[in-house]
Design an enzyme around this catalytic site. Structure first.
Site, PDB file in Angstrom:
ATOM      1  CB  VAL A   1      -5.562  -5.413   1.802  1.00 24.99           C
ATOM      2  CG1 VAL A   1      -5.170  -4.166   1.038  1.00 24.99           C
ATOM      3  CG2 VAL A   1      -7.049  -5.395   2.087  1.00 24.99           C
TER       4      VAL A   1
ATOM      5  N   GLY B   1      -1.986  -4.210  -2.403  1.00 20.02           N
ATOM      6  CA  GLY B   1      -1.881  -2.799  -2.804  1.00 20.02           C
ATOM      7  C   GLY B   1      -3.221  -2.070  -2.720  1.00 20.02           C
ATOM      8  CG  ASN B   2      -7.272  -1.278  -0.884  1.00 24.13           C
ATOM      9  OD1 ASN B   2      -8.049  -2.212  -1.119  1.00 24.13           O
ATOM     10  ND2 ASN B   2      -7.655  -0.159  -0.296  1.00 24.13           N
TER      11      ASN B   2
ATOM     12  CB  SER C   1       0.261  -7.873  -5.428  1.00 23.11           C
ATOM     13  OG  SER C   1      -1.107  -8.181  -5.250  1.00 23.11           O
TER      14      SER C   1
ATOM     15  N   GLY D   1      -0.517 -11.348  -7.339  1.00 24.22           N
ATOM     16  CA  GLY D   1      -1.594 -12.176  -6.772  1.00 24.22           C
ATOM     17  C   GLY D   1      -2.926 -11.465  -6.812  1.00 24.22           C
TER      18      GLY D   1
ATOM     19  CG  ASN E   1      -3.618  -8.814 -12.617  1.00 27.43           C
ATOM     20  OD1 ASN E   1      -4.134  -9.751 -13.200  1.00 27.43           O
ATOM     21  ND2 ASN E   1      -3.402  -7.645 -13.202  1.00 27.43           N
TER      22      ASN E   1
ATOM     23  CD  GLN F   1     -15.494  27.765 -17.961  1.00 27.67           C
ATOM     24  OE1 GLN F   1     -15.758  26.589 -17.965  1.00 27.67           O
ATOM     25  NE2 GLN F   1     -15.310  28.432 -19.080  1.00 27.67           N
TER      26      GLN F   1
ATOM     27  CD  GLU G   1     -13.712  28.764 -27.239  1.00 33.16           C
ATOM     28  OE1 GLU G   1     -14.681  28.077 -26.920  1.00 33.16           O
ATOM     29  OE2 GLU G   1     -13.797  29.982 -27.482  1.00 33.16           O
TER      30      GLU G   1
HETATM   31  C1  FAD Z   1      -6.114   2.251 -12.874  1.00 34.52           C
HETATM   32  C2  FAD Z   1      -5.830   0.785 -12.995  1.00 34.52           C
HETATM   33  C3  FAD Z   1      -5.424   0.280 -14.224  1.00 34.52           C
HETATM   34  C4  FAD Z   1      -5.180  -1.085 -14.357  1.00 34.52           C
HETATM   35  N1  FAD Z   1      -4.794  -1.567 -15.573  1.00 34.52           N
HETATM   36  C5  FAD Z   1      -4.570  -2.897 -15.704  1.00 34.52           C
HETATM   37  C6  FAD Z   1      -4.179  -3.441 -16.965  1.00 34.52           C
HETATM   38  O1  FAD Z   1      -4.044  -2.729 -17.952  1.00 34.52           O
HETATM   39  N2  FAD Z   1      -3.968  -4.772 -17.038  1.00 34.52           N
HETATM   40  C7  FAD Z   1      -4.100  -5.602 -15.944  1.00 34.52           C
HETATM   41  O2  FAD Z   1      -3.876  -6.797 -16.055  1.00 34.52           O
HETATM   42  N3  FAD Z   1      -4.466  -5.102 -14.758  1.00 34.52           N
HETATM   43  C8  FAD Z   1      -4.713  -3.787 -14.624  1.00 34.52           C
HETATM   44  N4  FAD Z   1      -5.097  -3.292 -13.408  1.00 34.52           N
HETATM   45  C9  FAD Z   1      -5.332  -4.209 -12.305  1.00 34.52           C
HETATM   46  C10 FAD Z   1      -4.179  -4.235 -11.337  1.00 34.52           C
HETATM   47  O3  FAD Z   1      -3.132  -4.978 -11.889  1.00 34.52           O
HETATM   48  C11 FAD Z   1      -4.702  -4.851 -10.070  1.00 34.52           C
HETATM   49  O4  FAD Z   1      -5.583  -3.923  -9.487  1.00 34.52           O
HETATM   50  C12 FAD Z   1      -3.613  -5.164  -9.083  1.00 34.52           C
HETATM   51  O5  FAD Z   1      -2.685  -6.045  -9.600  1.00 34.52           O
HETATM   52  C13 FAD Z   1      -4.229  -5.795  -7.849  1.00 34.52           C
HETATM   53  O6  FAD Z   1      -3.241  -5.957  -6.890  1.00 34.52           O
HETATM   54  P1  FAD Z   1      -3.410  -5.385  -5.417  1.00 34.52           P
HETATM   55  O7  FAD Z   1      -2.240  -5.834  -4.645  1.00 34.52           O
HETATM   56  O8  FAD Z   1      -3.660  -3.931  -5.429  1.00 34.52           O
HETATM   57  O9  FAD Z   1      -4.716  -6.152  -5.000  1.00 34.52           O
HETATM   58  P2  FAD Z   1      -5.743  -5.747  -3.884  1.00 34.52           P
HETATM   59  O10 FAD Z   1      -6.583  -4.621  -4.367  1.00 34.52           O
HETATM   60  O11 FAD Z   1      -5.062  -5.578  -2.577  1.00 34.52           O
HETATM   61  O12 FAD Z   1      -6.604  -7.080  -3.868  1.00 34.52           O
HETATM   62  C14 FAD Z   1      -7.451  -7.382  -4.937  1.00 34.52           C
HETATM   63  C15 FAD Z   1      -8.328  -8.581  -4.549  1.00 34.52           C
HETATM   64  O13 FAD Z   1      -7.566  -9.759  -4.457  1.00 34.52           O
HETATM   65  C16 FAD Z   1      -7.593 -10.328  -3.155  1.00 34.52           C
HETATM   66  N5  FAD Z   1      -6.242 -10.819  -2.919  1.00 34.52           N
HETATM   67  C17 FAD Z   1      -5.100 -10.099  -3.062  1.00 34.52           C
HETATM   68  N6  FAD Z   1      -4.051 -10.927  -2.858  1.00 34.52           N
HETATM   69  C18 FAD Z   1      -4.550 -12.147  -2.602  1.00 34.52           C
HETATM   70  C19 FAD Z   1      -3.968 -13.410  -2.321  1.00 34.52           C
HETATM   71  N7  FAD Z   1      -2.656 -13.564  -2.288  1.00 34.52           N
HETATM   72  N8  FAD Z   1      -4.772 -14.460  -2.102  1.00 34.52           N
HETATM   73  C20 FAD Z   1      -6.125 -14.328  -2.151  1.00 34.52           C
HETATM   74  N9  FAD Z   1      -6.731 -13.162  -2.421  1.00 34.52           N
HETATM   75  C21 FAD Z   1      -5.947 -12.094  -2.624  1.00 34.52           C
HETATM   76  C22 FAD Z   1      -8.027  -9.199  -2.268  1.00 34.52           C
HETATM   77  O14 FAD Z   1      -8.680  -9.673  -1.130  1.00 34.52           O
HETATM   78  C23 FAD Z   1      -8.962  -8.423  -3.178  1.00 34.52           C
HETATM   79  O15 FAD Z   1     -10.214  -9.026  -3.209  1.00 34.52           O
HETATM   80  C24 FAD Z   1      -5.358  -1.938 -13.247  1.00 34.52           C
HETATM   81  C25 FAD Z   1      -5.774  -1.430 -12.018  1.00 34.52           C
HETATM   82  C26 FAD Z   1      -6.022  -0.079 -11.892  1.00 34.52           C
HETATM   83  C27 FAD Z   1      -6.505   0.450 -10.567  1.00 34.52           C
END
Ligand code: FAD
Length: 1216
Positions: free
Chosen positions: A135, A137-138, A217, A219, A221, A653, A1148
């Site tokens: 995890v 940013g989740n 992150s 990664g 993504n 309402q 409205e």
């Molecule tokens: C509301 C919303 C809008 C979004 N809009 C876009 C958009 O317009 N364009 C776009 O491209 N993306 C978009 N995203 C996606 C967003 O960029 C990804 O959710 C984010 O980058 C994931 O990163 P995280 O650190 O939160 O991943 P996490 O949620 O922590 O992990 C995601 C997955 O990847 C795995 N993982 C994470 N890091 C690694 C690693 N280093 N090695 C192996 N596995 C790993 C985790 O186990 C999990 O399965 C959107 C997301 C949301 C929630």
């Protein structure tokens, strides 16, 4: 929003090279949603922090008045000093007890390694059977709502190797755990060394919203894209620059290209770790004619407003230009990446790349490349708008290469920092940020009525302290509910169980219709037109119908259990469900409409048709639904009480009706029920009838289980059960003269009301009200309210009215098209005279001086510079091939009706005043107006210091036992009716106080203060509480509202994107009770209307189940989709003897004005089609098209020509 703004301010503060500019201010809230304000005041508040703001550009607000000097304005603004306003985590929250997860935290373990080696050891040490999840940013859980729990969670955000950013001349390395925001900053910092980085950063700023980018992150993504087909922007960008990734596989570190990584099979599992990404630097070899070009593209319903794209693309090309031979441009090398189009992941169009490499660019080369590309971009089977997505790919390839073919174009060197000109032949200056102006007249006549007083509770809401139902602290024994709903439109329910017959964790009970007390009834809602059931009985009659309430220890467990429910259906021996209005007609399935709700036809249509010189016969149009998208979903909390009583907090309402339904359902007397509603977090009609079953189900649970039961619907369930606006099919014949004057209109309309009557039988009346805004000559109609096996539709803000007004515009547009006349001239010639208004509206038309529409029509023509701008639009369209503009002026006439409303005013012993009203504060500012009215009413006593009375008045929550007959808060008039009710109470109180006042004045020379007067009155046992039920006079309870809107839009023919360049609104608010509130209502309604007309698709599948089930696929407007210039004028139109202090409604009617945006879009498309037809880009006739509602990007593009690029190139090839 406050948090987003604050984080932007803090970022700017921490980054000395970055100023917090007006543009930054706007961007800071670009991905946030607001359904009430229309964003203008929020953006103004954000801009007030910007270093480059001109404070005079900020709109109406409560801190200063227009025209005041800048010094006064600055003085009135609350001060902000970043150093003093550092927000730290509040102490009181730290003390809060941890949420009890039962044994969860012991079972599911979290680990935080601090090095890759440690991470590896942890992963190796884990039992082979243990499930692991990395995890960062989740944020991934926002998209993939996994129920699966893992044995171990590993937080990898603290591993330095994975959080580093390294730069050298070869490129940039970005650790997999680096957040998208930090990656953007790093790329921006390197923009001097390569413009590619700058462009990548700019594109990445469109990902999600700021909070997603701050925690998500790089990664995460990439892994989501690789292993779960996430439609990523990051992968497309990185593919185009030929990035590589490093992975930890066991103890080994592997480097592969991103392309190989995406194609890895099996997909990346939780045992492998992505370590970092390597982006090479792209600089052209010096000294020769070669140059690198880079561009990225993204077509999304909201460009920077948190929306996944229909398609994204990024292209990098090394091109050489033979200046000497003037032969043109040769592609030496290129990387063409496409993503998010419905394929498995982003891809490189290798075939096209190979084809183009070494080729001298020409129309035919580009045409061939386009042909190849169409074979590569193949969206998956169930992808929505797949042809549109393909056409985007083609369009972007064209956008990138076409300027290089046109001989006049110079290639701009990337390395010099210039922008590759990607706007083909048209150069358009894009508007940097929003601007607005508002004109409102404050009136002193009934002070403090008429003043722009700050909305009651504004600070509480902005700070998040306002208490909504779900914020009420739960008692320790509180249970939580979730609905199990049907997925079949008509079927017997054979059984209801849980997956694998295992009762899910935390489940306490499952309640169905069989659990309704014997003395009660299976009723979940009621209106004037009849009841609706709480649960399906043995038979489910529509998809989305409630089958059961599962009650569990937490909301999460209840929601999970509802998902695990298994319902067995049987459709044997049942007739086919009625799923369309056509089916309903075949089976004569209609709701009865009382003559009261079925207006009379006007004039003689047969004669009118005979008088017509031209006719349009049997023209058809269809209108879809819209979801409320209130921020607070349906919510209720029920508490069992002594002696067979139940107390319910409901976000409703219509608490009076909630109350009555609960009593009937439980089979108890109404005095055993108490329903309390303090405020509603957005209603728009959706919290009227549809709030009743939620509160009733909670009450049933509480009554039956003798435990408190709370429930809020998750967004998906809410969207499935909401019903929304009524879809309808309209067919018409219209007769007119060759000068555009209408002679007759015959309409037939089929309204899909769904399963229950709800309030649908009022629809004929509501539709026909605003439709009569034009003098049709004669008007007849046949409106059928169809009963279908779809979820029952309900009243949504301007129910029927918005459709009626739009239908009129659509007909006018077609009349103008068929006559090839200017549509504005057709509108004008058919505007009512007062006499024709009277003919169409009878006494509701009021007096001649009340008919202000012609005045508004002319006034807006001048203030919006309509004529000059229409000419400029023509000019623009002549000069531009791929962008077209349209401008449109639309009038509205909106009929409203006041309803009886109770009020009560009580003066307490310290002189403070408490007020109760039947109306509910749903964000429309009702409490504010009521408070002002009480201050005005009690001010009649003429005490010293009266002007401070406003601060002594509190409007309190509605309590159905404290105040009965509250009725529905609906129809735009509840504020004024509630105001009139309390005004009448004040008259009674003033009458009681006056003699004491007079006596005191006689005894005491000089003035009397309010507090002393009240003390005296208490001493004399005067009744200082007065209540009343205001009943409007029949003759004046209905009246007409007028407004005009002018909108100008620009349509991009390559993508189908519509940008609203400017909207001007003028609205007659009578003498506004509070111009700030009415302005907010006007702007907010208009923007909600933009959502209906341009963006919000709320459709059902073949079983009638709602398709759009969340924010991922339901797109309401955001800051980037509202008009770039938004000018609103609220006019004060003097005295109306029958109105409440001469005021008019605002909730409205202004929503209807958003049709101007749709009509302007139609006009731009008409221009595009004219051009396309003459160049053979499309087939058909320019005038014969209907622009569907909503006019989304795919819809607009398909009308402008899905294959226009190919046809354009064909034309060019032929012409060569
Ligand atoms: C509301 C919303 C809008 C979004 N809009 C876009 C958009 O317009 N364009 C776009 O491209 N993306 C978009 N995203 C996606 C967003 O960029 C990804 O959710 C984010 O980058 C994931 O990163 P995280 O650190 O939160 O991943 P996490 O949620 O922590 O992990 C995601 C997955 O990847 C795995 N993982 C994470 N890091 C690694 C690693 N280093 N090695 C192996 N596995 C790993 C985790 O186990 C999990 O399965 C959107 C997301 C949301 C929630």
């Amino acid at each position: 929003m406050c948090i987003s703004l604050y984080s932007s301010l803090a970022n700017a503060e921490n980054n000395s090279s970055k100023d917090f500019t007006v543009s930054e201010a706007e961007k800071s809230v670009s991905g946030n949603l607001c359904r009430c304000t229309g964003y203008r005041p929020i953006v103004d508040a954000c801009k007030s922090f910007a270093s480059d703001v001109d404070i005079e550009d900020l709109g109406l607000n409560s801190f200063w008045k227009k025209g005041e000097s800048k010094e006064v304005m600055f003085k009135n603004l609350p001060p902000y000093n970043p150093k003093d306003h550092l927000v730290t985590f509040p102490e009181f929250l730290k003390k809060k007890e941890k949420v009890d997860n039962g044994s969860d935290h012991l079972k599911y373990r979290w680990t935080t390694p601090f090095s890759v080696a440690e991470l590896h050891n942890i992963m190796e040490a884990a039992n082979s059977g243990d499930s692991l999840k990395l995890v960062v940013g989740n944020t991934g859980t926002g998209y993939y709502k996994d129920e699966e729990r893992f044995d171990r969670y590993i937080d990898i955000s603290n591993i330095p190797e994975m959080s580093m950013i390294k730069k050298d001349e070869k490129g940039i390395e970005i650790g997999a755990a680096v957040t998208i925001s930090n990656a953007i900053d790093a790329l921006e910092k390197e923009s001097k060394s390569s413009y590619v980085f700058k462009k990548m950063a700019t594109h990445m700023e469109k990902i999600g919203n700021r909070s997603i980018r701050n925690s998500g992150s790089i990664g995460g993504n990439l892994v989501m894209a690789q292993s779960r087909k996430f439609p990523s922007d990051v992968t497309t960008l990185l593919l185009a620059v030929d990035a590589s990734v490093y992975m930890l596989n066991g103890r080994k570190t592997e480097k592969v290209t991103l392309q190989e990584f995406l194609e890895l099979s099996p997909v990346l599992d939780s045992k492998r770790v992505l370590l970092k990404v390597e982006i090479p630097s792209w600089t052209a070899p010096s000294g020769d004619d070669t140059e690198f070009l880079f561009e990225s593209y993204r077509a999304a319903p909201r460009s920077i407003g948190n929306a996944l794209p229909y398609l994204n693309a990024a292209f990098l090309a090394l091109v050489s230009r033979q200046e000497a031979s003037r032969k043109g441009v040769t592609v030496e090398k290129c990387f063409l990446a496409f993503g998010s189009y419905g394929g498995d992941h982003s891809i490189r169009a290798i075939e096209v790349e190979t084809f183009l490499t070494g080729k001298l660019l020409s129309y035919s080369v580009l045409y061939e490349a386009v042909g190849l590309l169409k074979g590569i971009i193949v969206p998956g089977k169930d992808t929505l708008h797949s042809e549109y997505r393909k056409s985007l790919a083609v369009g972007y390839l064209f956008e990138f290469f076409y300027p290089l073919i046109e001989s006049g174009h110079r290639i701009c060197s990337l390395d010099s920092g210039n922008k590759h000109n990607n706007s083909h032949v048209d150069t358009v200056k894009s508007l940097p940020f929003l601007s607005s102006s508002q004109q409102v007249l404050e009136s002193n006549e009934f002070k403090p009525i008429g003043e722009a007083v700050i909305k009651v509770g504004a600070a509480l809401q902005a700070s998040g302290e306002a208490v909504f139902v779900d914020d009420i602290p739960t008692l320790p024994d509180c249970l939580h509910g979730a609905f199990i709903y049907s997925t079949e439109p008509l079927a017997k329910i054979k059984s209801l169980s849980f997956r694998e017959n295992v009762t899910p964790t935390g489940v306490f009970a499952v309640l169905t219709f069989k659990d309704i007390p014997q003395q009660g009834q299976n009723i979940g809602s009621k209106t004037l037109f009849g009841p609706g059931p709480l649960f399906a009985d043995e038979l489910t009659r529509c998809a989305g119908q409630r089958i059961a309430l599962v009650v569990a220890d937490t909301q999460k467990h209840a929601d999970m259990a509802a998902k695990l429910a298994v319902v067995e259906y049987d459709t044997k021996n049942l007739e086919q469900p009625i799923l369309t209005v056509e089916d309903a007609v075949k089976r004569s399935s209609f709701f009865e409409v009382h003559p009261m709700f079925y207006p009379e036809p006007v004039g003689d249509v047969i004669k009118g048709m005979e008088e017509a010189e031209r006719k349009i016969i049997s023209s058809e149009l269809r209108l879809g639904s819209q979801y409320f998208f209130y921020m607070e979903p349906q919510t209720a909390l029920a508490l069992p009480d002594e002696d067979n009583c139940v107390k319910v907090f409901s976000s409703s309402q219509a608490p009076e009706y909630v109350h009555s339904v609960i009593a009937t359902c439980l089979g108890i007397q109404e005095h055993n029920v108490r329903v309390i509603t303090r405020r509603v977090g957005g209603g728009f009609g959706g919290k009227a009838v549809k709030s009743m079953p939620v509160a009733t189900a909670c009450a049933l649970g509480a009554y039956k289980l003798q435990r408190p039961v709370k429930m809020f619907l998750n967004r998906k369930t809410d969207m499935i059960m909401a019903g929304g606006r009524h879809p309808m099919k309209i067919n018409y014949n219209v007769g007119f003269r060759s000068d555009g004057k209408l002679t007759a209109l015959e309409l037939t309309m089929l309204i899909d009301a769904g399963l229950e009557p709800d309030v649908s039988p009022i629809m004929p009346r509501n539709i026909m009200g605003p439709l009569r805004k034009y003098d049709w000559g004669a008007l007849s109609f046949d409106v059928k309210v169809c009963k279908t096996n779809c979820l029952s539709r309900t009243a949504m803000r301007a129910p029927g009215e918005v459709q009626g007004s739009y239908i009129a515009e659509s007909i006018i547009e077609n009349v103008a098209s068929s006559l090839q006349m200017d549509v504005d001239a057709v509108r004008k010639i058919n505007l009512h005279t007062y006499d024709s208004l009277r003919k169409f509206y009878n006494h509701i038309a009021g007096d001649p001086d009340e008919y202000t529409l012609p005045l508004l029509w002319e006034k807006l023509e001048i203030s919006s510079k309509f004529k000059e701008r229409s000419e400029m639009v023509k000019e623009f369209n002549l000069c531009n091939v791929w962008r077209k503009r349209g401008i449109s002026r639309v009038p509205i006439v909106h009929q409203v009706m006041q309803r009886p409303t109770p009020g009560k005013v009580s003066i307490l012993s310290d002189g403070s005043v408490v007020v109760e009203v039947g109306g509910i504060e749903i964000g429309q500012g009702l409490w504010t107006k009521v408070q002002q009215m009480v201050a005005y009413g009690l001010g009649m006593v003429k005490c010293e210091g009266n002007e401070k009375l406003l601060d002594r008045i509190r409007v309190v929550q509605s309590d159905t036992l404290g105040m009965i007959q509250g009725g529905f808060t609906a129809g735009s008039t509840t504020s004024e009716s509630s105001c009139e009710a309390v005004r009448l109470c004040c008259v009674i109180l003033v009458e009681r106080l006056k003699p004491i006042m007079d006596q005191m004045m006689m005894e005491k020379s000089g003035s009397v203060t309010w507090n002393i007067l009240i003390q005296q009155a208490y001493g004399q046992y005067i009744n200082l509480s007065a209540s009343t039920l205001y009943k409007p006079e029949y003759s004046s309870m209905e009246y007409l509202n007028y407004g005009v809107g002018v909108s100008e839009v620009e349509v991009d023919l390559v993508t189908g994107k519509t940008e609203i360049l400017r909207s001007d609104i003028i609205y007659d608010c009578g003498k506004s009770l509070n111009p700030a509130v009415d302005l907010g209502q006007t702007e907010g309604a208009f923007v909600q209307g933009i959502g209906f007309f341009m963006m919000e698709e709320y459709t059902t599948d073949e079983k009638g189940l709602v398709v759009q089930q969340g924010t991922w696929d339901y797109k309401i407007p955001t800051v980037d989709t509202i008009p770039k210039h938004f000018n609103v004028e609220i006019v004060n139109t003097g005295h109306h003897k029958n109105r409440v202090l001469s005021s008019k409604a605002s909730g409205e009617p202004p929503l209807l004005l958003a049709a101007s945006v749709h009509c302007a879009t139609r006009s731009a498309i008409r221009e595009a089609r004219k051009h396309s037809l003459s160049s053979n880009f499309i087939d058909g006739s320019d005038s014969e098209f209907e622009l569907p509602v909503p006019a989304t990007m795919p819809v607009v593009k398909s009308l402008c020509g899905l294959y226009s690029v190919e046809k354009y190139l064909q034309g060019k090839i032929k012409g060569q």
